[in-house]
Write a protein that holds these residues in place. Sequence first.
Motif, mmCIF file in Angstrom:
data_model
loop_
_atom_site.group_PDB
_atom_site.id
_atom_site.type_symbol
_atom_site.label_atom_id
_atom_site.label_comp_id
_atom_site.label_asym_id
_atom_site.label_seq_id
_atom_site.Cartn_x
_atom_site.Cartn_y
_atom_site.Cartn_z
ATOM 1 N N VAL A 283 54.847 22.175 -25.102
ATOM 2 C CA VAL A 283 55.335 22.988 -26.220
ATOM 3 C C VAL A 283 55.251 22.133 -27.476
ATOM 4 O O VAL A 283 55.629 20.957 -27.461
ATOM 5 N N SER A 284 54.740 22.761 -28.529
ATOM 6 C CA SER A 284 54.509 22.003 -29.747
ATOM 7 C C SER A 284 54.724 22.901 -30.953
ATOM 8 O O SER A 284 54.646 24.122 -30.860
ATOM 9 N N THR A 285 54.951 22.263 -32.096
ATOM 10 C CA THR A 285 55.014 23.064 -33.323
ATOM 11 C C THR A 285 53.630 23.179 -33.958
ATOM 12 O O THR A 285 53.465 23.880 -34.945
ATOM 13 N N SER A 286 52.638 22.512 -33.387
ATOM 14 C CA SER A 286 51.293 22.696 -33.941
ATOM 15 C C SER A 286 50.480 23.619 -33.036
ATOM 16 O O SER A 286 50.697 23.697 -31.822
ATOM 17 N N ASP B 45 47.730 24.095 -31.450
ATOM 18 C CA ASP B 45 46.992 23.991 -30.191
ATOM 19 C C ASP B 45 47.904 23.595 -29.020
ATOM 20 O O ASP B 45 47.453 23.523 -27.884
ATOM 21 N N ALA B 46 49.172 23.352 -29.315
ATOM 22 C CA ALA B 46 50.176 23.038 -28.290
ATOM 23 C C ALA B 46 49.923 21.725 -27.565
ATOM 24 O O ALA B 46 50.769 21.229 -26.832
ATOM 25 N N ALA B 47 48.740 21.149 -27.781
ATOM 26 C CA ALA B 47 48.327 20.037 -26.924
ATOM 27 C C ALA B 47 49.252 18.830 -27.038
ATOM 28 O O ALA B 47 49.443 18.095 -26.073
ATOM 29 N N ALA B 48 49.841 18.652 -28.221
ATOM 30 C CA ALA B 48 50.644 17.450 -28.428
ATOM 31 C C ALA B 48 51.865 17.418 -27.513
ATOM 32 O O ALA B 48 52.311 16.348 -27.087
ATOM 33 N N GLY B 49 52.400 18.596 -27.208
ATOM 34 C CA GLY B 49 53.600 18.612 -26.380
ATOM 35 C C GLY B 49 54.736 17.835 -27.006
ATOM 36 O O GLY B 49 55.584 17.272 -26.307
ATOM 37 N N ASP B 50 54.772 17.820 -28.349
ATOM 38 C CA ASP B 50 55.760 16.981 -29.033
ATOM 39 C C ASP B 50 57.158 17.578 -28.989
ATOM 40 O O ASP B 50 58.142 16.898 -29.227
ATOM 41 N N VAL B 51 57.257 18.848 -28.671
ATOM 42 C CA VAL B 51 58.578 19.462 -28.551
ATOM 43 C C VAL B 51 59.038 19.427 -27.092
ATOM 44 O O VAL B 51 60.196 19.187 -26.781
ATOM 45 N N TRP B 52 58.100 19.649 -26.238
ATOM 46 C CA TRP B 52 58.403 19.509 -24.803
ATOM 47 C C TRP B 52 57.122 19.242 -24.039
ATOM 48 O O TRP B 52 56.173 20.031 -24.135
ATOM 49 N N ALA C 161 63.116 23.206 -21.517
ATOM 50 C CA ALA C 161 63.997 22.027 -21.463
ATOM 51 C C ALA C 161 63.520 20.943 -22.422
ATOM 52 O O ALA C 161 63.603 19.758 -22.132
ATOM 53 N N GLY C 162 63.007 21.372 -23.568
ATOM 54 C CA GLY C 162 62.546 20.401 -24.552
ATOM 55 C C GLY C 162 63.597 20.126 -25.609
ATOM 56 O O GLY C 162 64.796 20.340 -25.389
ATOM 57 N N LYS C 163 63.121 19.656 -26.789
ATOM 58 C CA LYS C 163 64.033 19.384 -27.898
ATOM 59 C C LYS C 163 64.776 20.648 -28.302
ATOM 60 O O LYS C 163 64.253 21.749 -28.126
ATOM 61 N N ALA C 164 65.935 20.469 -28.910
ATOM 62 C CA ALA C 164 66.716 21.640 -29.358
ATOM 63 C C ALA C 164 65.862 22.467 -30.318
ATOM 64 O O ALA C 164 65.234 21.928 -31.238
ATOM 65 N N LEU C 165 65.811 23.765 -30.082
ATOM 66 C CA LEU C 165 64.999 24.638 -30.927
ATOM 67 C C LEU C 165 65.700 24.846 -32.261
ATOM 68 O O LEU C 165 66.928 24.887 -32.328
ATOM 69 N N GLU C 166 64.897 25.006 -33.309
ATOM 70 C CA GLU C 166 65.463 25.245 -34.636
ATOM 71 C C GLU C 166 65.193 26.679 -35.055
ATOM 72 O O GLU C 166 64.206 27.281 -34.630
ATOM 73 N N SER C 167 66.031 27.185 -35.922
ATOM 74 C CA SER C 167 65.864 28.563 -36.412
ATOM 75 C C SER C 167 64.553 28.706 -37.174
ATOM 76 O O SER C 167 64.126 27.781 -37.870
ATOM 77 N N GLY C 168 63.964 29.881 -37.020
ATOM 78 C CA GLY C 168 62.827 30.228 -37.862
ATOM 79 C C GLY C 168 61.605 29.335 -37.680
ATOM 80 O O GLY C 168 60.870 29.094 -38.615
ATOM 81 N N ARG C 169 61.382 28.850 -36.484
ATOM 82 C CA ARG C 169 60.214 28.010 -36.235
ATOM 83 C C ARG C 169 59.284 28.684 -35.231
ATOM 84 O O ARG C 169 59.721 29.416 -34.349
ATOM 85 N N THR C 170 58.002 28.371 -35.362
ATOM 86 C CA THR C 170 57.026 28.861 -34.392
ATOM 87 C C THR C 170 56.730 27.741 -33.406
ATOM 88 O O THR C 170 56.476 26.610 -33.810
ATOM 89 N N TYR C 171 56.778 28.069 -32.140
ATOM 90 C CA TYR C 171 56.477 27.097 -31.087
ATOM 91 C C TYR C 171 55.275 27.607 -30.294
ATOM 92 O O TYR C 171 55.212 28.785 -29.954
ATOM 93 N N TYR C 172 54.356 26.689 -30.049
ATOM 94 C CA TYR C 172 53.141 27.041 -29.316
ATOM 95 C C TYR C 172 53.235 26.391 -27.952
ATOM 96 O O TYR C 172 53.702 25.262 -27.834
ATOM 97 N N SER D 208 46.135 27.036 -19.665
ATOM 98 C CA SER D 208 46.121 28.441 -20.062
ATOM 99 C C SER D 208 45.730 28.531 -21.540
ATOM 100 O O SER D 208 45.809 27.544 -22.258
ATOM 101 N N PRO D 209 45.388 29.744 -21.999
ATOM 102 C CA PRO D 209 45.318 29.937 -23.442
ATOM 103 C C PRO D 209 46.698 29.657 -24.049
ATOM 104 O O PRO D 209 47.709 29.731 -23.346
ATOM 105 N N THR D 210 46.718 29.345 -25.322
ATOM 106 C CA THR D 210 47.990 29.023 -25.980
ATOM 107 C C THR D 210 48.748 30.302 -26.331
ATOM 108 O O THR D 210 48.175 31.253 -26.842
ATOM 109 N N ALA D 211 50.042 30.302 -26.025
ATOM 110 C CA ALA D 211 50.918 31.415 -26.403
ATOM 111 C C ALA D 211 51.946 30.873 -27.394
ATOM 112 O O ALA D 211 52.008 29.662 -27.619
#
Length: 864
Positions: A53-56, A58-65, A81-92, A108-111
């Motif tokens: 899970v990433s905020t960028s 392609d999701a590849a970084a997995g920097d959020v989870w 079970a990643g970092k605490a989610l923040e309001s109004g953010r897009t997660y890939y 998988s394709p990115t969702a």
Amino acid sequence: MACVASAGPLAPGGLRCEYLVSPLGIDVTSPRLFWVPAHTERAARQTAYQVLVSTSADAAAGDVWDSGKVASGSTVQILYAGKALESGRTYYWKVRYWDQQDQASPYSPTARFETGMLSSTDWKAQWVRGGNVVRKEFDLVAAPVRARAYVTGAGYYELHVNGGKIGDHVLDPAFTEYDKRILYVTYDITGRLRAGRNAVGLMLGEGWFHARAGLLQIEIDLPGGAHVRVATDSSWKTTKGPILADSIYNGETYDARRELPGWDRPGYDESAWKPVSLDNPPRGVLSAQMMPPIRVVADIVPRKLTSPGPGIYVYDMGQNFSGWTRLRVKGPAGARVTIRHAELIYDDGTLNTENLRSARAADTYILRGDPEGEVYEPHFTYHGFRYVELTGFPGTPQLESVTGREVHTDVKTTGGFAASKPLLDQIQHNIVWGVKSNLHSIPTDCNQRDERRGWMADAHLAAETAMLNFDMAAFYTTFLRDIHDDQDDDGSVPDFAPRQDPKAPADPAWGSAYPLLVEYMYQQYGDRRIVEQHFEGIRRWAEFLRTKADAGGIVSFMKYGDWVPVQPTPGDLVSTAYYYLSLDIVAKMAGVLGKSAEAGQYRQMADGVAAGFQKRFYHADSHWYANGSQTSDTLPLFFGITPEDERDKVLNSLRDDVVYFHNTHLTTGILGTKYLLPLLTQTGRADLAYDLATQTTYPSWGYMIEKGATTIWELWQEVTGPSMNSHNHPMFGSVGAWFYTALAGINTDWQRPGYEHIRIEPEMVRDLEFASGSLDTIRGRVSSTWQRTPGHTRLEVTVPVGSTAEIHLPTLRIQDVTVEESGRPVWKEGAFVPGAPGLTGARRAGPSIVFEASSGTYVFEAHE
Ligand code: BGC
């Protein structure tokens, strides 16, 4: 261009978050993820997964989870079970899996999923009210890089930005207990805003809430990091628009001469508009609307146009459905066309609206006089109808003057059923139309008269049928929260949710929707979170019933009992049976959650009630319960109240009642009907269940169809007067579940729910030569299709990756049966022949051979 896949694990598909495909604006802090692994081979399963899970994008970084490689077969209900989610953010996010040979699949394709307002302090907007349109202009120094609108109304709303409506939802927000909770929707409006002047506006309707209030907050990110917020507040302006009146039941009156051209564009002259008022803001907390929206899902072309009187034109749409009429008309300004809706017509061809009771179901359009012609459809109402009447039409309308617009919660169709008996296909048709036209953000009882409530028995009776035909997971998740919101301090829940009425406890069989829906969510979707969230609620409901029970465990409190039956059943029997059932479900759910003390305690209480029930209602000499009605015998048998050694005797009484006393007809009301056919099937008389399902004389589904029904009626009787007789009520559609579970034979397993373990056990009965069911379950496609000719049976079954199945192949009295699977012998001379990939064993069980299978598609053929 198809790429040729090499053998092995394929990229997972069907990515979902909280049951939704790339949702915007969720407000759960640990959302659940789902995927469906694919594989080229049979007997495939996931042994490990990795989620990134990433905020960028392609999701590849997995920097959020980055979950890392997690050893697990689970593909559903995976807790973020990643970092605490923040309001109004897009997660890939994306996922890959490892199969049984530890081969990794491609990713998988990115969702995506996107958070809305995770905290109430994120809300800065104020509720505004006034006329039925409100507006505001604002400037932006640059076009936004990201803009989101968070919007709701207390009553219906439409959001407009820079000259057009945003999104394709209609009749938002969902119907909730609005003093407790109001649902907002998030829209991506990035592309709709621009540098310079912008305009936003809301059209406001009465809806269920009758407040005509709106709440909007727009969060705009500009290039370079600047942030702009636009929110409803006292600076907004309001006026009355073209909608003169709107009411869900009565319809809309729209005067096109009063349209406000350009009101939702910048530069509009609003000098005549007044400031909005901030009075009496609605009190409910704001939650994200996390379910499929209500949409216009299809157009319906009228079949026939007649004119039963001068200036009166009646259209037959050919189908009872929910929605409204789109009108095309050309004529002078001020001409007034009235569009009335009805389920029925009289013999003379005029509309019969008697059964709508006080609902007027009439839209009125007043022309602006456009020489090019005008098109109208209402905004804030809907009707349940088959017939449309036009009066006041300037000139003579044509068939094309009217289009039906089918409107309901846009749940995805996930199931299909067909059989060789045309009557069954027609019943299935009526059920599907009946169910979907009663999904209007809550499960409604009916779609046409002055009611359309979330009546709870209707809800639980139709729920399994709905879940087998449509993806209902997010819908019932929301409805269960509605029920929970409505639960009273004494543990009682209302007869319908949202309650919107003085507090009064539900009839036991109505309030039992609470535990039953929790159980169905667990069975169909393996939803343990629902069980966790509602365990205390359903326990308190059971405890409420306990306060209504006498020392012997009998609950005499009742309001409706086995509603609209042919033969009534004593209310105390029904209430006590549902008290038992509620305790039973609480005990089972305690077991699911590992609460063994409570599981034992409620099991014991349930056993006590069963003993009391037996003592009070059972006639040991005649072997039936209470007055011997079919429902009286069915409920204790099906719920497991009847002691083991009495079951056969009671079953005999029940079958005698069906066959000899009622000439193979049912006499059950809505409650008994749900269980009668499954009970007969489970106890070896699927043939009798089939006879009931295919009856064509009163009372039966076939009788309704003989009388022209295109949906399922509220009553077994044909009634068309001013009394209670809706022609579109989903509750008798409960038989639809039986089509899948008995005729196609697809069953989930309580121990391994959500189709992790599947029992395929088709009933090849009477004259049925073919049946087919398929389900897009939470784990992927499950299907069962069979055909038979004398001496030959064919059964094709699909089991999703990671699931296992026991497949019951009826041998239909074929002596010395041989079974082949995809041409290879798998059963011969009374024994399993190993070797077919995915089949791990087989045994004889009565008239069937039961194969143990893992994932894959299998084609069995049995013959001499
Ligand atoms: C509704 C039902 C509901 C019942 C309660 C009716 O008016 O339409 O389906 O369950 O009331 O008895």
